[in-house]
Design a protein around this motif. Structure first.
Motif, PDB file in Angstrom:
ATOM      1  N   THR A  61      -5.826  -1.054  11.884  1.00 49.24           N
ATOM      2  CA  THR A  61      -7.058  -0.284  11.954  1.00 49.24           C
ATOM      3  C   THR A  61      -7.339   0.365  10.614  1.00 49.24           C
ATOM      4  OG1 THR A  61      -6.592   0.186  14.278  1.00 49.24           O
ATOM      5  CG2 THR A  61      -8.255   1.547  13.204  1.00 49.24           C
ATOM      6  N   LEU A  62      -8.516   0.085  10.057  1.00 44.95           N
ATOM      7  CA  LEU A  62      -8.888   0.602   8.748  1.00 44.95           C
ATOM      8  C   LEU A  62     -10.093   1.535   8.855  1.00 44.95           C
ATOM      9  CD1 LEU A  62      -8.638  -2.668   6.606  1.00 44.95           C
ATOM     10  CD2 LEU A  62      -6.891  -0.919   6.958  1.00 44.95           C
ATOM     11  N   SER A  63     -10.127   2.504   7.960  1.00 44.37           N
ATOM     12  CA  SER A  63     -11.273   3.392   7.816  1.00 44.37           C
ATOM     13  C   SER A  63     -11.334   3.833   6.357  1.00 44.37           C
ATOM     14  CB  SER A  63     -11.135   4.621   8.730  1.00 44.37           C
ATOM     15  OG  SER A  63     -10.189   5.534   8.189  1.00 44.37           O
ATOM     16  N   ASP A  64     -12.303   4.681   6.043  1.00 47.27           N
ATOM     17  CA  ASP A  64     -12.356   5.170   4.663  1.00 47.27           C
ATOM     18  C   ASP A  64     -11.232   6.157   4.362  1.00 47.27           C
ATOM     19  OD1 ASP A  64     -13.195   7.399   6.070  1.00 47.27           O
ATOM     20  OD2 ASP A  64     -15.246   7.353   5.313  1.00 47.27           O
ATOM     21  N   ARG A  65     -10.397   6.451   5.381  1.00 46.81           N
ATOM     22  CA  ARG A  65      -9.237   7.314   5.182  1.00 46.81           C
ATOM     23  C   ARG A  65      -7.943   6.513   5.038  1.00 46.81           C
ATOM     24  NH1 ARG A  65      -9.723  12.362   9.350  1.00 46.81           N
ATOM     25  NH2 ARG A  65      -7.792  12.899   8.252  1.00 46.81           N
ATOM     26  N   GLY A  66      -7.998   5.197   5.219  1.00 44.34           N
ATOM     27  CA  GLY A  66      -6.817   4.368   5.053  1.00 44.34           C
ATOM     28  C   GLY A  66      -6.531   3.508   6.262  1.00 44.34           C
ATOM     29  N   THR A  75       5.315   7.615  21.199  1.00 43.83           N
ATOM     30  CA  THR A  75       4.658   7.961  19.935  1.00 43.83           C
ATOM     31  C   THR A  75       4.763   9.462  19.707  1.00 43.83           C
ATOM     32  OG1 THR A  75       3.083   6.141  20.141  1.00 43.83           O
ATOM     33  CG2 THR A  75       2.491   7.911  18.649  1.00 43.83           C
ATOM     34  N   SER A  76       5.308   9.852  18.548  1.00 46.64           N
ATOM     35  CA  SER A  76       5.474  11.277  18.253  1.00 46.64           C
ATOM     36  C   SER A  76       4.396  11.798  17.322  1.00 46.64           C
ATOM     37  CB  SER A  76       6.848  11.529  17.624  1.00 46.64           C
ATOM     38  OG  SER A  76       7.011  10.782  16.429  1.00 46.64           O
ATOM     39  N   ALA A  77       3.771  10.904  16.528  1.00 42.90           N
ATOM     40  CA  ALA A  77       2.741  11.348  15.585  1.00 42.90           C
ATOM     41  C   ALA A  77       1.897  10.152  15.184  1.00 42.90           C
ATOM     42  CB  ALA A  77       3.374  11.987  14.346  1.00 42.90           C
ATOM     43  N   ALA A  78       0.722  10.455  14.640  1.00 45.96           N
ATOM     44  CA  ALA A  78      -0.166   9.416  14.114  1.00 45.96           C
ATOM     45  C   ALA A  78      -0.813   9.944  12.845  1.00 45.96           C
ATOM     46  CB  ALA A  78      -1.226   9.030  15.142  1.00 45.96           C
ATOM     47  N   ALA A  79      -1.174   9.036  11.933  1.00 50.73           N
ATOM     48  CA  ALA A  79      -1.733   9.480  10.659  1.00 50.73           C
ATOM     49  C   ALA A  79      -2.544   8.366  10.017  1.00 50.73           C
ATOM     50  CB  ALA A  79      -0.616   9.921   9.713  1.00 50.73           C
ATOM     51  N   TRP A  80      -3.572   8.783   9.279  1.00 47.94           N
ATOM     52  CA  TRP A  80      -4.265   7.856   8.380  1.00 47.94           C
ATOM     53  C   TRP A  80      -3.487   7.811   7.076  1.00 47.94           C
ATOM     54  CZ3 TRP A  80      -7.658   4.640  10.201  1.00 47.94           C
ATOM     55  CH2 TRP A  80      -8.469   5.004  11.287  1.00 47.94           C
ATOM     56  N   ILE A  81      -3.083   6.627   6.689  1.00 48.86           N
ATOM     57  CA  ILE A  81      -2.234   6.459   5.511  1.00 48.86           C
ATOM     58  C   ILE A  81      -3.061   5.798   4.404  1.00 48.86           C
ATOM     59  CG2 ILE A  81      -0.160   5.310   4.635  1.00 48.86           C
ATOM     60  CD1 ILE A  81       0.855   5.419   7.594  1.00 48.86           C
ATOM     61  N   PRO A  82      -3.186   6.418   3.242  1.00 50.96           N
ATOM     62  CA  PRO A  82      -3.991   5.847   2.160  1.00 50.96           C
ATOM     63  C   PRO A  82      -3.551   4.419   1.839  1.00 50.96           C
ATOM     64  CG  PRO A  82      -3.340   8.081   1.622  1.00 50.96           C
ATOM     65  CD  PRO A  82      -2.585   7.711   2.869  1.00 50.96           C
ATOM     66  N   LEU A  83      -4.543   3.554   1.628  1.00 49.81           N
ATOM     67  CA  LEU A  83      -4.226   2.141   1.405  1.00 49.81           C
ATOM     68  C   LEU A  83      -3.359   1.931   0.173  1.00 49.81           C
ATOM     69  CD1 LEU A  83      -7.583   0.353   2.326  1.00 49.81           C
ATOM     70  CD2 LEU A  83      -5.432   0.380   3.597  1.00 49.81           C
ATOM     71  N   GLY A  84      -3.500   2.780  -0.816  1.00 46.01           N
ATOM     72  CA  GLY A  84      -2.691   2.626  -2.022  1.00 46.01           C
ATOM     73  C   GLY A  84      -1.269   3.128  -1.882  1.00 46.01           C
ATOM     74  N   LEU A  86       3.539  -7.513   8.921  1.00 45.84           N
ATOM     75  CA  LEU A  86       2.120  -7.704   9.232  1.00 45.84           C
ATOM     76  C   LEU A  86       1.227  -7.081   8.170  1.00 45.84           C
ATOM     77  CD1 LEU A  86       2.310  -6.993  13.052  1.00 45.84           C
ATOM     78  CD2 LEU A  86       1.643  -9.178  12.008  1.00 45.84           C
ATOM     79  N   LEU A  87       1.573  -5.884   7.710  1.00 48.52           N
ATOM     80  CA  LEU A  87       0.758  -5.232   6.691  1.00 48.52           C
ATOM     81  C   LEU A  87       0.823  -5.981   5.363  1.00 48.52           C
ATOM     82  CD1 LEU A  87       1.561  -1.502   7.514  1.00 48.52           C
ATOM     83  CD2 LEU A  87      -0.564  -2.739   7.958  1.00 48.52           C
ATOM     84  N   GLU A  88       1.979  -6.476   5.004  1.00 47.47           N
ATOM     85  CA  GLU A  88       2.089  -7.277   3.780  1.00 47.47           C
ATOM     86  C   GLU A  88       1.199  -8.514   3.868  1.00 47.47           C
ATOM     87  OE1 GLU A  88       3.335  -6.792   0.964  1.00 47.47           O
ATOM     88  OE2 GLU A  88       4.942  -5.289   1.156  1.00 47.47           O
ATOM     89  N   ARG A  89       1.175  -9.140   5.046  1.00 45.73           N
ATOM     90  CA  ARG A  89       0.408 -10.366   5.216  1.00 45.73           C
ATOM     91  C   ARG A  89      -1.094 -10.115   5.195  1.00 45.73           C
ATOM     92  NH1 ARG A  89       2.353 -12.106  10.083  1.00 45.73           N
ATOM     93  NH2 ARG A  89       4.174 -12.866   8.943  1.00 45.73           N
ATOM     94  N   HIS A  90      -1.532  -9.020   5.803  1.00 48.01           N
ATOM     95  CA  HIS A  90      -2.958  -8.829   5.993  1.00 48.01           C
ATOM     96  C   HIS A  90      -3.588  -7.791   5.067  1.00 48.01           C
ATOM     97  CE1 HIS A  90      -3.045 -11.490   9.444  1.00 48.01           C
ATOM     98  NE2 HIS A  90      -1.937 -10.912   9.867  1.00 48.01           N
ATOM     99  N   LEU A  91      -2.776  -6.922   4.448  1.00 42.52           N
ATOM    100  CA  LEU A  91      -3.302  -5.979   3.469  1.00 42.52           C
ATOM    101  C   LEU A  91      -2.891  -6.352   2.050  1.00 42.52           C
ATOM    102  CD1 LEU A  91      -2.877  -2.468   5.169  1.00 42.52           C
ATOM    103  CD2 LEU A  91      -4.835  -4.027   5.245  1.00 42.52           C
ATOM    104  N   GLY A  92      -1.799  -7.127   1.933  1.00 45.26           N
ATOM    105  CA  GLY A  92      -1.356  -7.559   0.621  1.00 45.26           C
ATOM    106  C   GLY A  92      -0.773  -6.418  -0.193  1.00 45.26           C
TER     107      GLY A  92
END
Length: 220
Positions: free
Chosen positions: A90-95, A191-200, A214-220
Motif C-alpha cells: 500500500t502506497l501513499s504520499d507518506r510512503g 499486529t502491535s503497530a502500524a506506520a507509514w514508512i518513507p519510500l527512501g 516482496l518489497l525488493e521485487r515490487h519497489l526495487g
C-alpha cells in the motif's frame, strides 16, 4: 485452493489443487509451465478459492523455481494447516504501509505487509480492505493482484498449537489517496503497530524475509 493456468489467449492450460506445502510456481513447473503473472483470485461456483494465473511452457528438464518448501521434518504431532491470506503493498504520499508483529506471533518486533487470512465465503479483495482497516485504520483503492507467495514451516501458533503450517499469500497493489496516522483497531491480535514508512528508508526497517522479498521485487 484451486490453481488454473491460462495460455496467451486466456485458454485454460491446467487446473489443479495446491497440495499442502507446495508452492504454486512449483506446481506449475512440474507440469511443464512457468507462472508468468497472476491474474485474479476469486470464489468458484462451489465457493472454493480459485487462483488464475498466466503460464507459459518452459521446456526444461531440470531445475525448478526457488523458494522455501517443505520442512526437513514435518514435526511429530504437528497439526497440518494450509492458510490462504491476502495482503497489499500500500502506497501513499507518506510512503509504504507496514505493520509490526506482536508478541503473539513467532516474529515479534518484525514488520510485514497489512493483510490476513481470507474468511470463509470472503473474496480476497474484501479481505485486504477489511484487514487494512483493522490493522491500520486506512481506506484504500485496491489495484491488481501482483504476486503469489508460498511459505511452509513447523512452529507454534498464537494459540500455542504445534502446526505444520503452509501459508499461501495473495499480494495486491493498493493506493491510499487520503492517508491518516495509522491506528491498530484489532487490539490484542497479531499486529502491535502500524506506520507509514518513507519510500527512501523502507530497507532500514526489520522486515520478515517474505515481506522484504516482496518489497525488493515490487519497489526495487
Amino acid at each position: 485452493m484451486r490453481l488454473i493456468g491460462l495460455g496467451p489467449a486466456g485458454e485454460p492450460l491446467v487446473s489443479l489443487e495446491i497440495d499442502h506445502g507446495v508452492d504454486p510456481h512449483t506446481a506449475l513447473w512440474n507440469r511443464g509451465l512457468s507462472l508468468t503473472r497472476p491474474v485474479r483470485a476469486q470464489r468458484g461456483p462451489a465457493g472454493e478459492l480459485v487462483l488464475l494465473v498466466h503460464a507459459t511452457p518452459h521446456g526444461r528438464k531440470r531445475g525448478r523455481p526457488g523458494g522455501r518448501q517443505r520442512p526437513e521434518r514435518p514435526g511429530s504431532g504437528a497439526v497440518r494447516r494450509q492458510r490462504v491470506a491476502a495482503y497489499a503493498i500500500t502506497l501513499s504520499d507518506r510512503g509504504v504501509l507496514g505493520t509490526e508483529f506482536s508478541a503473539r506471533t513467532h516474529v515479534p518486533g518484525q514488520w510485514g505487509l497489512p493483510g490476513g487470512g481470507v474468511d470463509p465465503g470472503e473474496e480476497p479483495p474484501e479481505t485486504v480492505r477489511r484487514e487494512l482497516m483493522e490493522e491500520a485504520g486506512q481506506r484504500v483503492d485496491l489495484g491488481l493482484l501482483i504476486d503469489v507467495q508460498s511459505d511452509h514451516w513447523v512452529g507454534t501458533s498464537p494459540s500455542n498449537v504445534l502446526e505444520d503450517f503452509h501459508a499461501l499469500r495473495l499480494i495486491y497493489a493498493a493506493d491510499c489517496p487520503e492517508p491518516t496516522d495509522p491506528v491498530v483497531h484489532d487490539v490484542g491480535g497479531t499486529t502491535s503497530a502500524a506506520a507509514w514508512i518513507p519510500l527512501g528508508r523502507w530497507r532500514e526497517w526489520r522486515w520478515t524475509a517474505g515481506a522484504r522479498a516482496l518489497l525488493e521485487r515490487h519497489l526495487g
